[in-house]
Every structure is written in C-alpha cells, then in structure tokens.
Write an enzyme that holds these catalytic residues in place. Structure first.
Site, short mmCIF file in Angstrom:
data_model
loop_
_atom_site.label_atom_id
_atom_site.label_comp_id
_atom_site.label_asym_id
_atom_site.label_seq_id
_atom_site.Cartn_x
_atom_site.Cartn_y
_atom_site.Cartn_z
N GLY A 64 0.85 -1.19 0.00
CA GLY A 64 0.00 0.00 0.00
C GLY A 64 0.89 1.23 0.00
N GLY A 113 -0.13 -4.82 0.74
CA GLY A 113 -1.30 -4.42 -0.05
C GLY A 113 -1.41 -5.19 -1.37
N GLU A 136 4.80 -6.41 7.21
CA GLU A 136 4.30 -5.32 8.07
C GLU A 136 5.01 -5.21 9.41
OE1 GLU A 136 2.44 -7.41 6.38
OE2 GLU A 136 1.22 -6.21 5.03
N ASP A 144 -2.02 -7.31 7.34
CA ASP A 144 -3.42 -6.90 7.18
C ASP A 144 -3.88 -7.25 5.78
OD1 ASP A 144 -1.93 -4.89 5.90
OD2 ASP A 144 -3.45 -3.37 6.31
#
Ligand code: NAD
Length: 638
Positions: A64, A113, A136, A144
């Site tokens: 992301g 992401g 992450e 996530d």
C-alpha cells in the site's frame, strides 16, 4: 488519474496497475478505481472473468502507498489512514467473494497491499520471479489486507513464521503456504491472457499450470512448527534462543529487526483466527482493522515508516524491548472497536451538515470517523476536522445523499430549507435533528416531499455528551423509506432511533418528553429545598426517593444536588449539560403545540413560566437546567 488501466476486452474485464516506477504501490485512488471496476462488471453479461495484472518487470504490487498515511498521521489526522484501510479491506473482501473468476498474475514483489489485491483471487498465478511476503512487522504494523486470513490457514505454524519474520516466498513456498494456486512461467502469460480474453474460460489456467516448484519452507516445516508453537512472543524467542541451528539463529536475527508489539499482536491474531471454527476473510479483516484503527496512535507504525522510507535510517525506535511487550498492550490493540468497527459498508454516503454548533460539530465528527464524506456549513464559520467546508448551505446540500440540519429553531430551519431544497438531488433525504415546533417540521417535510426528497424530523435527547459519544436517542418522524436510508447514520450518531410515525411525530415525542423532564426537574428541586428546611439530609433524600415512587431520571441520573447521586452538572457548578435556556425553548414549544392541539397542560405551563422567570429575570441564563435547586434553596414561600 489513478495509475490503473481498466478496460473490457473480449469476455474479460482487465485491470492493470500502471505505476511500475513505484513498484505499483497501491494508492487510495487505485483502490477505489479497482473497486469501481469490480462493481461495474459484477452483473455485466459481457464479462465472464476478471484479469488482474501489473506493468513493469519488478513487482505486481509492492504494498500500500504508505507515504500519504505517514504525512497525514504525523499531522495528527488519523481519519485519512482509517478511511484508506476501511475502503481497502472492503475491496480485499470483494475480491475474495467475487461471483466471477478473478485471475491474478503475481510477478516480482507481491507484498502487503499487493497480497490484499492479488492474494485472495480465485486463480492466483505465480512465475519464476514471484516473491511474496507480509512485511508489516518490519514497519511497526501487522499483517493486514486479509493476510492474517491466509497466515492463519497456512500449514502448521508457517503463518506465525511468515507473519513475524516477513520472510519472502518464492513460487513454491507461496503455493505451499496458501498465498497462490498455480505456477506458470511468465513467458506463457501473454498467450494465456489472450485465450482467457477470447474464451472467458478460467479453467484454462489450470490447464496451463506446471507442477509447483519445490518449497524450501515445506522442507523446514517440522522445525518451524517446533520453534513457533509457543503461546506468545516470549515463548517463540526462548525456543529460538535455545536452538543453535543456523535457521534458528537467522530467524532470531530477523525478529530482532521487527517491532516487538507488532509481532506480539500478530501472534495473537493468528492464534485467535485459527481457533475460529467458521473463519472467514471478513472476520480476519475485522480483527486487522481493530489494529489499523489504533496503530498510528498507539503502535509503532509511524516510527516504522519514518525509519524505512522517510529518513531511511533503518534504526526505528520501537516502543517496547523485544522481550518486554505487556500482554495488556496486545489486548488493547485487539479490543473490539464498537461503533468504529469495520462493517464493509458500501461506499460511504455524501452528507451535507448544516449547523455545526455544540451538538452538530461532534455529530458530524462521528460521521466522518465512520468513513462518511461530510461537507459542512455554519453561518458562524465553524469547521470540523475532516469535513469539506462549503460557503453556503446550498453548496453543502448539493450532491449529498443526506443533508443533516442541527439549527437553533424552526424559523431558521424554514429559511435554511428554502435555500437547500432546490439544491438537493432527487431522492436525497433532509434529516433535521434540531428541536423545532411541530408545525415547522411538518411544513418543511411537505416542501421537501414536493421537491421529490425524503424528509425526517429527528430531534435528539442525550445532550452534548451524547453527541460526542455517539449515544444520542433520536425520535423520528417521516416515511419508512427515509428512515431506512438514515438508519446507518442514526446508528453512528446514537444508540437508539425510535420511528414515531409520520412527519412531525419526532418533534411531538421530543417536546412531550421534555415537558415531563422540565416538570420532574422542578418537582425534584423543590422537594430537595423543602427537605433541607425539614432537616432531612440530601443523601437520605436521594437514597429514599431514588428507590421509591418519587424516582425519576431527574433524581436518579441527573441529581440536581451537588455531591449526591451519580456525577451531574450540579457537581460542576451547574455548567450545562442541558442549559436552562434550551429547556425554556422546549417548554415553549410544548405549550405552543398544546395551544394548537387544544390540550390542557397546566403543569407544563407552570414549568414554562418558572423557567422563563429563571432565565429572563433571574440568574438562570447559561446555567444548567438543574440549577433550579439553588434557586429554590434561596427562597421562602412569599
Ligand atoms: P448551537 O447554538 O450551539 O448550534 C447551532 C448552530 O447553528 C450554531 O453554530 C449557529 O451558528 C448555526 N446556525 C444558525 N443559523 C444558521 C444558518 N442559517 N445556517 C447555518 N448555520 C446556522 O446549538 P446546539 O446546542 O448545537 O443545538 C442545536 C439544536 O439541538 C437546537 O435545536 C437544540 O434545541 C437542540 N438540542 C440541543 C441540546 C443540547 O444539549 N445542546 C440537546 C438536545 C437538542
């Protein structure tokens, strides 16, 4: 311009990420563009399947786009990140649950992401260059975008290993761990894409697939299971320290770089998810969002990004030492979010909010925090963080799905309604939460209906505290359709919304309720003053009345005597709370309505007269309405 190429070709909808210089890092705009394409093709009979790929040699998508999150987060704006995550997670679930085949072509780096985008599709293809990871924990976050869902279902304790170390998986490992399905050399991809576009037959993917390459992780599985079988981070660290193998020592070194809190939370997430008998991606995303919602404020995320991509010093100062993450910090990160929980609601509503005073501002803030797009207007120039600011009421109303008004009185409501009704789009709902006279409420509703709009009168009880906490009660008049449309907003701003019938009935309920409140508060205050004179202690008075037939909300929940009963404005020098001026306003509305309806309301009239003297001739203005008690205290019968 959203760095995506979206088109229909043959039987396929084709989405290509076109941001290769940034390793196709997923921006918020790209996310929304992909979602819009999926929505559009869901029921399109010309589209049999979706192709999802990316330009450039190096990455399908390396994660992301966190730079904007860092910038907004360090400025204290947590809403941008939360909204990005909320919308991104909805997209992740949509990809996983899409009713048509989605074929993802995962070349090069597929990280964070990128896994959310390509890792939940029905047909996930790897090639020679594929390198998948959930990195992450290295930036002070947790896996996530649905990554925890895959990690929790990976064989043995592989999920814990991959989540905590951020280790990269080649094609064989990715297939073994459940992040991908097929291996097809990249040179074959153009032909395969052409065939898929021509036929719309996703079965061709399986036919083109070669046997999965070896998985080094599969070979290491017994060791990984033994080392990562512990309950918490401390157990894992102990097991690694007691194992002198190269693998254990390398793994220990990897954990030494990552954020301790992130790793401890990741372990707990994976354990919780794995224990669920009916695990779904939505449950995993909902758990992840609890962390996302808090991570900028209470975790290491901003520090992790600073060290990795802003200052690039690669020496983050994590909040906890490796061995010292208190269990309570982990539980706090994962505690349910209540009203802020991820709910996968479709695109947020556009809301115009007019009147951002004591009540309107916190109500608007709660809507923004829940992901709605609010445009605000107030004649006093008040603004609310996260809302777009309009220069007129009509501008705030234009293009809105719902326009909320929170204004001082019926005359102002009518004049604002004259401005906004012509500007509102057909089908939109005018939701007035002000307390106004029944007649104005009904007149505005009729005017709105004449313009093809829905209208609700929805005055509130709960005061400024309830507006901030999102625990108001709404008393609502208007049609079933309009009520249904506004219901999700009531759920955010309040704890209860009672549909009282047609237009005007919300205001009718409100003024009847407040007439009772005014009368009982006066009765409670005069009884306290009498008890004083009879030598009865206030404590004894409270103890008896609050459990006897004289009890009321005024006595039990909002006791006008300082130091007695639960905390109330009486304990704060009678700073409102609910101002005596507003009580006078509501009592006047009740008497105006009683006049019009020919109802006999002598107690309501007496209460109005008393509050009028208190506010206009005595010292009641600006004080809480329970300050009637010091008023009675000072007086005798004469
Ligand atoms: P407030 O005076 O703090 O807010 C009203 C806002 O409306 C002000 O900011 C004002 O500038 C703005 N305004 C006035 N005319 C306007 C116009 N033409 N266009 C745009 N904005 C305009 O009042 P409040 O306490 O927020 O109360 C709002 C409503 O809620 C009232 O009807 C009140 O009776 C009701 N209410 C208040 C409470 C409470 O505890 N404060 C409790 C329940 C209900």
């Amino acid at each position: 311009m959203s760095d995506t190429k979206i088109r229909k070709q043959g039987r396929a909808g084709h989405i290509t990420l076109t941001r290769p210089k940034a390793l196709n890092a997923l921006s918020y705009d790209m996310c929304l563009a992909v979602e819009a394409a999926l929505d559009q093709w869901r029921n399109d009979p010309q589209v049999d399947l979706i192709l999802l790929d990316a330009e450039g040699d190096r990455a399908f998508c390396a994660g992301g786009d966190i730079a904007e999150m860092y910038q907004t987060g360090t400025e204290g704006n947590l809403d941008y990140g939360r909204r990005f995550w909320r919308d991104e997670y909805r997209l992740n679930a949509k990809l996983a649950e899409y009713p048509k085949p989605v074929v993802s072509f995962l070349h090069g780096f597929v990280m964070g992401g990128g896994v959310g985008l390509g890792g939940h599709c029905s047909h996930r293809i790897t090639c020679e260059s594929t390198q998948i990871s959930m990195p992450e924990c290295g930036i002070g976050f947790v896996p996530d975008v649905g990554g925890s869902f895959i990690l929790a279902r990976a064989p043995g304790r592989l999920g814990e290993y991959l989540g905590l170390t951020a280790a990269r998986m080649g094609p064989g490992d990715a297939i073994h761990a459940g992040f991908a399905d097929h291996y097809i050399p990249e040179a074959e991809w153009p032909t395969l894409k052409t065939l898929l576009r021509e036929t719309g037959d996703a079965g061709l993917v399986q036919q083109a697939a070669l046997p999965a390459p070896d998985s080094p992780l599969a070979a290491q599985q017994p060791q990984i299971d033994a080392l990562f079988g512990g309950e918490g981070l401390a157990d894992v660290l102990n097991l690694l320290r007691n194992d002198t193998s190269d693998f254990a020592q390398k793994t220990l070194k990897a954990l030494g770089r990552n954020a301790p809190l992130s790793m401890a939370v990741t372990l707990e997430m994976i354990h919780r998810l794995r224990a669920m008998s009916n695990l779904t991606i939505r449950k995993a995303l909902e758990l992840e969002y609890r962390v996302s919602h808090r991570i900028m404020e209470h975790g290491d995320f901003l520090e992790g990004i600073r060290a990795a991509i802003i200052d690039k010093d690669r020496s983050p100062k994590w909040r906890h030492a490796l061995d010292k993450v208190p269990a309570v910090d982990v539980s706090r990160m994962l505690a349910p979010l209540g009203k802020q929980a991820l709910d996968f609601r479709e695109n947020s509503m556009k809301i115009g909010f007019i009147g951002l005073g004591n009540m309107g501002a916190p109500m608007a803030a709660n809507l923004i925090a829940a992901g709605h797009q609010v445009t605000g207007f107030d004649v006093a120039g008040v603004t609310v963080e996260g809302a777009a600011q309009a220069t007129s009421a009509a501008e705030a109303a234009k293009g809105a799905d719902v326009v909320i008004t929170m204004l001082p009185n019926g005359a102002i409501l009518r004049s604002v309604a004259d401005d906004i009704i012509p500007a509102m789009q057909p089908g939109a709902v005018l939701l007035d939460c002000s307390t106004v006279d029944v007649e104005s409420a009904r007149a505005v509703a009729a005017q709105a209906a004449g313009a093809g709009l829905g209208a609700l009168d929805a005055p509130v009880s709960g005061g400024i505290g309830g507006a901030s906490a999102g625990t108001l009660t709404f008393m609502v008049g208007g049609s079933d359709d309009a009520f249904a449309k506004a219901k999700p907003l009531f759920d955010i701003m309040g704890q209860k919304a009672v549909h009282c019938g047609p237009s005007g009935n919300g205001q009718a309920a409100k003024i009847c309720n407040n007439m009772i409140l005014g009368v009982t508060m006066i009765a409670t205050c005069e009884a306290f003053a009498l008890a004083d004179k009879l030598g009865l202690s206030r404590e004894a008075m409270f103890d008896v009345v609050s459990t006897s037939s004289g009890y009321s909300w005024s006595m039990n929940a909002y006791c006008p005597a300082p130091g007695v009963g639960p905390k109330s404005p009486a304990d704060n020098g009678y700073v409102p709370g609910f101002a005596a001026d507003l009580m006078l306003k509501d009592l006047r509305l009740s008497q105006q309505a009683a006049e019009a309806a020919d109802a006999d309301t002598p107690m309501g009239k007496a209460a109005m007269d008393l509050y009028q003297s208190f506010v206009e001739d005595e010292d009641g203005k600006g004080r809480d309405f329970s300050a009637m008690l010091p008023r009675f205290e000072k007086r005798g019968r004469g």
